[in-house]
Enzyme design. Structure first.
Site, mmCIF file in Angstrom:
data_model
loop_
_atom_site.group_PDB
_atom_site.id
_atom_site.type_symbol
_atom_site.label_atom_id
_atom_site.label_comp_id
_atom_site.label_asym_id
_atom_site.label_seq_id
_atom_site.Cartn_x
_atom_site.Cartn_y
_atom_site.Cartn_z
ATOM 1 N N HIS A 8 -0.665 0.843 -2.218
ATOM 2 C CA HIS A 8 1.251 1.550 -1.763
ATOM 3 C C HIS A 8 0.496 2.087 -0.360
ATOM 4 C CE1 HIS A 8 4.709 3.131 -2.243
ATOM 5 N NE2 HIS A 8 4.196 3.841 -1.301
ATOM 6 N N HIS A 10 2.606 1.755 3.475
ATOM 7 C CA HIS A 10 4.002 1.404 4.579
ATOM 8 C C HIS A 10 2.584 0.862 6.189
ATOM 9 C CE1 HIS A 10 7.095 2.600 2.252
ATOM 10 N NE2 HIS A 10 7.027 2.921 1.872
ATOM 11 N N GLU A 191 10.946 10.179 -6.830
ATOM 12 C CA GLU A 191 10.076 10.127 -5.850
ATOM 13 C C GLU A 191 10.808 11.503 -5.712
ATOM 14 O OE1 GLU A 191 10.089 8.076 -1.828
ATOM 15 O OE2 GLU A 191 8.767 9.685 -1.168
ATOM 16 N N ASP A 269 0.488 6.587 1.490
ATOM 17 C CA ASP A 269 1.909 5.776 1.771
ATOM 18 C C ASP A 269 1.941 6.128 2.486
ATOM 19 O OD1 ASP A 269 4.441 6.129 0.917
ATOM 20 O OD2 ASP A 269 5.262 7.911 0.508
ATOM 21 N N ASP A 270 1.198 6.454 4.196
ATOM 22 C CA ASP A 270 1.493 7.076 5.450
ATOM 23 C C ASP A 270 0.825 7.945 5.610
ATOM 24 O OD1 ASP A 270 4.801 5.337 5.436
ATOM 25 O OD2 ASP A 270 5.163 7.064 4.068
HETATM 26 N N1 ADE Z 1 8.850 4.322 3.886
HETATM 27 C C1 ADE Z 1 7.868 5.586 4.479
HETATM 28 N N2 ADE Z 1 7.387 6.387 3.412
HETATM 29 C C2 ADE Z 1 8.091 6.542 2.603
HETATM 30 C C3 ADE Z 1 8.401 7.277 1.155
HETATM 31 N N3 ADE Z 1 7.667 8.120 0.800
HETATM 32 N N4 ADE Z 1 9.414 7.209 0.322
HETATM 33 C C4 ADE Z 1 10.539 6.666 0.558
HETATM 34 N N5 ADE Z 1 10.549 4.745 1.887
HETATM 35 C C5 ADE Z 1 9.095 5.394 2.114
HETATM 36 ZN ZN ZN Z 2 6.195 4.685 0.257
#
Ligand code: ADE
Ligand code: ZN
Length: 324
Positions: A8, A10, A191, A269-270
């Site tokens: 996961h 992005h 989430e 995630d990011d």
């Molecule tokens: N896009 C990038 N990170 C995200 C997240 N944590 N929740 C939803 N969309 C996302």
């Molecule tokens: Zn995400």
């Protein structure tokens, strides 16, 4: 270093702030509002996070930008011991959402992935991702992008964006189309939404994996059902803390979910948005929950089994996990 698999991530969300700043400078775009004084991404809550994320993407305007971004991201991941990454790729964020150019963007990403694999031993697969708050009609178009490019590199369809908007059912067409194309399916849920959001997503979209899914921990029956069905959660603890889903890691349900028999995996995630890396995630889990080799081996096995890659890739990764 423990080899790691990440399901996961992005791609644009992994862009180092310096990379985005350099692109902005080259293109004479003023993006100073999205950075703090230290040069990090600045946001106060999830809504603002989504806004600055999209602002950062506006300077990614060419296939070459995505080539360079992919290489930069994979370099960071490889240095963390990551041997396999599944990245969410958003045609909506490629060059301002010109879907006709999707194949060109994808080709550039694949070229960079091949270079990274040869030079750094990290394997990338792509999961084309719909952005929920762009609506169901746009999601259909994104699913068509995924359908048209499904293969050994594009292996899945995902759904990200604002979970508070629209219902999973609204995206059923997109997910049905992707299923018919043989793609793996995952969607962000649980989430910001509670256990019911996870149930609805499983029922309406037929996904095998849930992005986050951590709020399922509020419903013991749902945890049992997830364990029974073997549904895999792409858990991103550092993201959840940074965005305020949980206050501290010790409050995070990842260890309770695992103990309840739910198949959990760990991702970032990011990462630059959340000041995290795979190594930091592992270190924090070891420190907070006492996770050691057996737990990390378990989550890597879960990730390996749930990865959307083909059997040949999975076998190669399995061999690398056994003899790192
Ligand atoms: N896009 C990038 N990170 C995200 C997240 N944590 N929740 C939803 N969309 C996302
Ligand atoms: Zn995400």
């Amino acid at each position: 270093m423990i080899p790691k698999l990440e399901l996961h991530l992005h791609l644009e969300g992994a862009a180092p702030p310096a990379f985005i700043r350099a692109q902005a400078k080259r293109k004479s775009v003023d993006l100073s509002r999205i950075f703090d004084e230290q040069g990090n991404y600045a946001y106060r809550d999830f809504t603002e996070f989504l806004r600055i994320y999209e602002a950062a993407c506006t300077v990614l305007t060419s296939p070459q930008d995505f080539h360079d971004l992919t290489l930069a991201v994979l370099e960071h991941s490889a240095a963390e011991g990551v041997i396999y990454t599944e990245a969410f790729l958003s045609p909506d964020f490629c060059g301002g959402g010109d879907l006709a150019a999707w194949r060109d963007y994808l080709a550039a990403i694949e070229t960079a992935a091949a270079t990274a694999e040869a030079q750094m031993g990290i394997t990338l697969r792509g999961c084309v991702t719909c952005i929920r708050h762009f609506g169901p009609d746009q999601a259909r178009k994104i699913a068509h992008c995924a359908q048209e490019t499904a293969g050994s590199f594009i292996t899945g369809l995902g759904l990200a964006g604002d979970e508070n908007m629209l219902k999973p059912q609204d995206f059923a067409y997109a997910f049905d189309a992707a299923r018919e194309a043989g793609l793996g399916l995952t969607a962000h849920a649980g989430e910001w939404g509670g256990p019911q959001a996870v149930r609805d997503t499983l029922r309406d979209l037929g996904v095998s994996r849930i992005g986050h899914g951590v709020r399922a921990s509020e419903d013991p029956r749902l945890m049992d059902e997830l364990a029974e069905a073997g549904t895999v959660l792409e858990v991103c603890p550092g993201s959840n803390i940074a965005l305020g889903v949980y206050k501290r890691l010790k409050d995070h349900p990842i260890d309770r979910l695992r103990r309840a028999g739910v198949k959990v995996t760990v991702s970032t995630d990011d990462p630059p948005f959340f000041h995290t890396t795979m190594r930091r995630e592992y270190d924090a889990l070891a420190e907070t929950f006492g996770w050691d080799a057996p737990e990390f081996e378990e989550i890597n096995r879960n990730a390996l089994d749930a990865a959307f890659c083909d059997a040949d890739t999975r076998a190669k990764l399995a061999a690398r996990l056994e003899a790192p």
